[in-house]
Design a protein around this motif. Structure first.
Motif, mmCIF file in Angstrom:
data_model
loop_
_atom_site.group_PDB
_atom_site.id
_atom_site.type_symbol
_atom_site.label_atom_id
_atom_site.label_comp_id
_atom_site.label_asym_id
_atom_site.label_seq_id
_atom_site.Cartn_x
_atom_site.Cartn_y
_atom_site.Cartn_z
ATOM 1 N N SER A 170 0.805 -1.226 0.000
ATOM 2 C CA SER A 170 0.000 0.000 0.000
ATOM 3 C C SER A 170 0.833 1.270 0.000
ATOM 4 N N ALA A 171 2.053 1.220 0.555
ATOM 5 C CA ALA A 171 2.889 2.417 0.614
ATOM 6 C C ALA A 171 4.060 2.357 -0.354
ATOM 7 N N GLU A 442 -0.690 9.900 0.311
ATOM 8 C CA GLU A 442 -1.138 8.505 0.160
ATOM 9 C C GLU A 442 -2.563 8.316 0.678
ATOM 10 N N ARG A 445 -4.526 4.557 0.766
ATOM 11 C CA ARG A 445 -4.113 3.399 1.560
ATOM 12 C C ARG A 445 -5.304 2.896 2.377
#
Length: 540
Positions: A170-171, A442, A445
């Motif tokens: 996700s990151a 982000e 996420r």
């Protein structure tokens, strides 16, 4: 290897079970992808495998969970550590040492691994994940994506027969994500490791999956081969949506498969002009103007001579590999972070010199670790406080939250929410103040496709109403849906800037799935659908 039989699990103080009548069997050497809507119970399902549920979480568990012959009800997580490796959604929360190399070795030390074998495994893992240059770095000095890779590495060094990962990519930037997934696939194929991972970005993981598990909002769990599961799943990657639109049978799971089926569709689209992504509004005045922004951490130049403008009516994507300086730049623009050179103006003023209330009304920031901004005891009090501080109508924040994350119990402690729900709450809190400039780090996420579509709509609405949005993200599919412009950073510098279609389509790393299948002028399934509707043609 893993047998979940007749399991129903209910958290303390919650009326309905989060998991209901679950029967799931996972064989040795399978790569299993767990998906489902945000907050449906994916993390709870993963927690069953290493005993975090219910030993750590509390709650009532009916049924049995067996891993490598061990009943998790009788063996707490510490006794399962050699069997089940765990990587959670928040890597920083799981670190116990100070540096990368120490963290990679820590788990092996607890298991009593021979020092010579420890050294060899650390070196292999550093090379495997491409983090050898980070070995002496402080864990807290790393970017979110770098921390994610270290967390994965700290588990890989212990060579457990079962790996459980909660949103491991996700990151990560696209290239790093592909490297990590290729590494996991290699462990499955070459060593027979059983890998279970939860992931929202199915476009990344479906090609590697042996089994797809879907967790519904009612707590039910279904499992099967990826292709038939995705044929009816409400959660599907863009390439599957494209296949559904075009009527392809069987549905493609990879870009290569889709390209083989795409000739009739490309012919139907040959004379149809693509509608183009973004907010659909014409750029206005620059709401944020930055010139020569510099940020240094000792000898490290984290941001170097960055010029940036955010015009009213636009959404701009900030992209680049992990550690390129995106988050540092966002904090410098917002005014709370360090800035050692350059000038930033929002509405004629430097946000660093404004009061907290004045700054929040002009520029809002949703950080990468959303929970940093949550400090009250319930979701209701967080929303009520946001309404009061922004002098907004009561219920404004709650309504924004409902749009993003659906129904959330207002009495829930924010720290008990899933990562996606926490992010949605922080975003709602920030948007309650209606700032004209919004910065997001982000923001996708932990969000499923439906929630991301709702977020994209909200950001386009903000732009349409005359605001300016800057989104730092690795999610190229989200960028294709929402952005007008794209800025790419590397080593603290801007290396590319321009129209989102040009920047994405010209890059092998950043091109979305639809562009890889149909060509650079098509970025999203929405583009294709609108074009077909306008031309009143259907693919053969």
């Amino acid at each position: 290897m893993i047998a979940i039989e007749g399991v129903t699990f209910t958290y303390d103080g919650v009326a309905e079970p989060v998991l209901r009548d679950v029967d799931l069997h996972i064989e040795e050497g399978e790569l299993v992808v767990v998906t489902g809507p945000t907050g449906a119970g994916k993390s709870s399902l993963l927690g069953l495998v290493n005993g975090l549920v219910p030993h750590f979480t509390g709650g009532h568990l009916d049924g049995t969970v067996t891993v490598a012959g061990l009943l998790t009800q009788h063996h707490p997580p510490r006794e399962l550590a050699a069997t089940v490796g765990w990587v959670g959604q928040d890597p920083l929360a799981g670190f116990v040492t100070d540096t990368v190399e120490e963290e990679l070795a820590y788990g092996m030390e607890q298991l009593g691994v021979d020092p010579q074998a420890m050294r060899r495994r650390v070196e292999e893992t550093l090379d495997l994940l491409g983090i050898a240059d980070l070995r002496a770095r402080s864990l807290r000095s790393l970017s979110g994506g770098q921390q994610q890779r270290v967390a994965i590495g700290s588990v890989l060094t212990m060579n457990p027969p079962v790996l459980v990962l909660d949103e491991p990519t996700s990151a990560l930037d696209p290239t790093s994500a592909e490297d990590v997934l290729a590494t996991l696939a290699r462990l499955v194929h070459d060593l027979g490791t059983t890998v279970v991972l939860a992931e929202h970005r199915l476009e990344r993981v479906v090609p590697f999956a042996d089994v797809l598990v879907y967790v519904g909002t009612d707590g039910t769990v279904t499992a099967g081969a990826p292709a038939p599961m995705l044929a009816t799943s409400p959660v599907a990657p863009p390439i599957v949506d494209l296949g559904r639109l075009a009527g392809w049978e069987p549905l493609p799971l990879t870009v290569r498969e889709a390209r083989r089926s795409s000739k009739p569709l490309r012919k139907a689209l040959a004379d149809a002009p693509p509608p183009g992504p973004g907010s659909g509004t014409r750029p206005g005045e620059a709401l944020l103007a930055a010139r020569g922004v510099e940020v240094r951490y000792g000898p490290l130049h984290a941001v170097r001579d960055v010029d940036l403008e955010l015009p009213a009516g636009t959404v701009t994507a900030l992209m680049g590999r992990n550690g390129s300086g995106k988050s540092t730049l966002l904090w410098a623009l917002q005014g709370s972070g360090a800035r050692h050179g350059g000038d930033v103006r929002v509405g004629g003023s430097d946000p660093a010199g404004l009061s907290r209330k004045e700054a929040r009304a002009r520029i809002g920031l949703v950080p990468q670790t959303a929970s940093d901004l949550l400090y009250l005891e319930t979701v209701a009090t967080e929303c009520a406080t946001a309404d009061a501080e922004a002098e907004a109508d009561a219920g404004t924040c709650a309504a924004l939250l409902a749009r993003l994350a659906g129904t959330i119990d207002a009495t829930t402690n924010p720290r008990d929410l899933s990562e996606g729900q926490k992010l949605a709450l922080v975003l709602a809190v920030q948007l309650t103040a209606a700032p004209r400039v919004v910065l997001l780090d982000e923001p996708t996420r932990g969000l499923d496709y439906t929630a991301k579509a709702e977020l994209a709509t909200m950001l386009r609405d903000l732009a349409h109403e005359g605001g300016a949005v800057l989104v730092a993200t690795h999610d190229v599919e989200f960028v294709a849906e929402v952005a007008d412009h794209a800025v790419v950073m590397a080593q603290g510098e801007v290396i590319a800037s321009g129209d989102v279609q040009h920047v994405l389509a010209s890059s092998p790393a950043f091109a979305p799935q639809v562009a890889k299948v149909l060509g650079p002028e098509w970025l999203t399934v929405r583009d294709v659908r609108l074009a077909l509707e306008r031309s009143d043609e259907a693919p053969a």
